[in-house]
Design a protein around this motif. Sequence first.
Motif, PDB file in Angstrom:
ATOM      1  N   MET A   1       0.736  -1.317   0.044  1.00 22.95           N
ATOM      2  CA  MET A   1      -0.032   0.009   0.103  1.00 22.95           C
ATOM      3  C   MET A   1       0.846   1.385  -0.144  1.00 22.95           C
ATOM      4  N   LYS A   2       0.599   2.033  -1.194  1.00 17.53           N
ATOM      5  CA  LYS A   2       1.522   3.409  -1.170  1.00 17.53           C
ATOM      6  C   LYS A   2       0.735   4.581  -0.248  1.00 17.53           C
ATOM      7  N   LYS A   3       1.561   5.132   0.403  1.00 14.77           N
ATOM      8  CA  LYS A   3       1.175   6.163   1.098  1.00 14.77           C
ATOM      9  C   LYS A   3       1.332   7.538   0.328  1.00 14.77           C
ATOM     10  N   THR A   4       2.029   7.659  -0.464  1.00 19.85           N
ATOM     11  CA  THR A   4       2.382   8.823  -1.146  1.00 19.85           C
ATOM     12  C   THR A   4       1.052   9.756  -1.447  1.00 19.85           C
ATOM     13  N   PRO A   5       0.222   8.965  -2.260  1.00 24.62           N
ATOM     14  CA  PRO A   5      -0.973   9.703  -2.569  1.00 24.62           C
ATOM     15  C   PRO A   5      -1.844  10.314  -1.401  1.00 24.62           C
ATOM     16  N   LEU A   6      -1.923   9.648  -0.289  1.00 27.04           N
ATOM     17  CA  LEU A   6      -2.614  10.021   1.128  1.00 27.04           C
ATOM     18  C   LEU A   6      -1.932  11.163   1.591  1.00 27.04           C
ATOM     19  N   ILE A   7      -0.501  10.970   1.553  1.00 30.57           N
ATOM     20  CA  ILE A   7       0.288  12.160   2.262  1.00 30.57           C
ATOM     21  C   ILE A   7       0.172  13.502   1.519  1.00 30.57           C
ATOM     22  N   ALA A   8       0.205  13.254   0.060  1.00 26.01           N
ATOM     23  CA  ALA A   8       0.078  14.358  -0.835  1.00 26.01           C
ATOM     24  C   ALA A   8      -1.353  15.166  -0.605  1.00 26.01           C
ATOM     25  N   ASN A   9      -2.564  14.242  -0.577  1.00 23.37           N
ATOM     26  CA  ASN A   9      -3.843  14.748  -0.170  1.00 23.37           C
ATOM     27  C   ASN A   9      -3.733  15.418   1.221  1.00 23.37           C
ATOM     28  N   PHE A  10      -2.978  14.978   2.009  1.00 30.10           N
ATOM     29  CA  PHE A  10      -3.030  15.343   3.466  1.00 30.10           C
ATOM     30  C   PHE A  10      -2.490  16.812   3.541  1.00 30.10           C
ATOM     31  N   VAL A  11      -1.315  16.973   2.903  1.00 34.39           N
ATOM     32  CA  VAL A  11      -0.627  18.270   2.914  1.00 34.39           C
ATOM     33  C   VAL A  11      -1.457  19.150   2.129  1.00 34.39           C
ATOM     34  N   LEU A  12      -1.920  18.802   0.970  1.00 34.40           N
ATOM     35  CA  LEU A  12      -2.819  19.847   0.187  1.00 34.40           C
ATOM     36  C   LEU A  12      -3.980  20.228   0.981  1.00 34.40           C
ATOM     37  N   TRP A  13      -4.769  19.536   1.730  1.00 33.90           N
ATOM     38  CA  TRP A  13      -5.849  19.742   2.429  1.00 33.90           C
ATOM     39  C   TRP A  13      -5.439  20.445   3.826  1.00 33.90           C
ATOM     40  N   ALA A  14      -4.273  20.393   4.214  1.00 36.83           N
ATOM     41  CA  ALA A  14      -3.894  21.030   5.477  1.00 36.83           C
ATOM     42  C   ALA A  14      -3.602  22.288   5.180  1.00 36.83           C
ATOM     43  N   ILE A  15      -2.846  22.628   3.952  1.00 40.59           N
ATOM     44  CA  ILE A  15      -2.439  23.995   3.441  1.00 40.59           C
ATOM     45  C   ILE A  15      -3.764  24.625   3.111  1.00 40.59           C
ATOM     46  N   VAL A  16      -4.624  24.124   2.375  1.00 43.17           N
ATOM     47  CA  VAL A  16      -6.167  25.021   2.112  1.00 43.17           C
ATOM     48  C   VAL A  16      -6.782  25.311   3.447  1.00 43.17           C
ATOM     49  N   THR A  17      -6.740  24.366   4.411  1.00 38.71           N
ATOM     50  CA  THR A  17      -7.313  24.605   5.694  1.00 38.71           C
ATOM     51  C   THR A  17      -6.701  25.919   6.587  1.00 38.71           C
ATOM     52  N   VAL A  18      -5.474  25.760   6.414  1.00 38.18           N
ATOM     53  CA  VAL A  18      -4.697  26.786   7.119  1.00 38.18           C
ATOM     54  C   VAL A  18      -4.669  28.030   6.537  1.00 38.18           C
ATOM     55  N   LEU A  19      -4.859  28.117   5.311  1.00 36.86           N
ATOM     56  CA  LEU A  19      -5.333  29.579   4.333  1.00 36.86           C
ATOM     57  C   LEU A  19      -6.590  29.930   4.526  1.00 36.86           C
ATOM     58  N   CYS A  20      -7.583  29.225   4.556  1.00 40.06           N
ATOM     59  CA  CYS A  20      -8.907  29.549   4.874  1.00 40.06           C
ATOM     60  C   CYS A  20      -9.170  30.044   6.384  1.00 40.06           C
ATOM     61  N   CYS A  21      -8.316  29.300   7.279  1.00 46.84           N
ATOM     62  CA  CYS A  21      -8.331  29.813   8.631  1.00 46.84           C
ATOM     63  C   CYS A  21      -7.953  30.905   8.870  1.00 46.84           C
ATOM     64  N   ALA A  22      -6.702  31.191   8.115  1.00 51.69           N
ATOM     65  CA  ALA A  22      -5.955  32.756   8.067  1.00 51.69           C
ATOM     66  C   ALA A  22      -6.838  33.688   7.551  1.00 51.69           C
ATOM     67  N   PHE A  23      -7.543  33.470   6.298  1.00 55.67           N
ATOM     68  CA  PHE A  23      -8.184  34.473   5.807  1.00 55.67           C
ATOM     69  C   PHE A  23      -9.502  34.712   6.637  1.00 55.67           C
ATOM     70  N   LEU A  24     -10.053  33.924   7.050  1.00 54.83           N
ATOM     71  CA  LEU A  24     -11.168  34.093   8.199  1.00 54.83           C
ATOM     72  C   LEU A  24     -10.779  35.087   9.299  1.00 54.83           C
ATOM     73  N   ALA A  25      -9.811  34.662   9.907  1.00 54.72           N
ATOM     74  CA  ALA A  25      -9.405  35.233  11.072  1.00 54.72           C
ATOM     75  C   ALA A  25      -8.872  36.970  10.749  1.00 54.72           C
TER      76      ALA A  25
END
Length: 152
Positions: A1-25
């Motif tokens: 089982m490759k974890k690379t797509p899972l890690i890439a998706n996690f990093v992408l969504w973590a960045i998007v989440t932080v950016l949205c939180c920063a914009f709202l704040a």
Amino acid sequence: MKKTPLIANFVLWAIVTVLCCAFLAWYHLGGSTGESQTIATTVPGRIGVTLAAPVLLYGLGAVTGLLVIIYKRIAISPRIKTGCRIAGVLMLALFVAAAIPVVIGGIEGELALPTVIVVYSAMAAPLLIMAFGVCWAIGCAPVDEKRSDGAA
């Protein structure tokens, strides 16, 4: 089982989440009412005001789901993976459809229905949007080899 797509998706969504939180704040705690109104007159500002909260909720669901999948080593059947991926992509398509009237300035017109759906569902049913984020995460999960023959 490759974890690379899972890690890439996690990093992408973590960045998007932080950016949205920063914009709202920044938008809600940033300063005067005049400054907030000035931000809301630009196209990126209107998109941020409209979609930051729903995308933040979706991202939180995706990040949480991906963390559970990564650390619990969850594998699912191909049918569930496909169904969850479709549900997650449809919610992302609704976000894009909600941004179209904001960009073209037709927020009062007949194109405003997706925007209304996204904004009100973010206020009234935030767990629903998070559930679609979890569906995205499940759609990224590895397939169980025992179930890949089509048996459910």
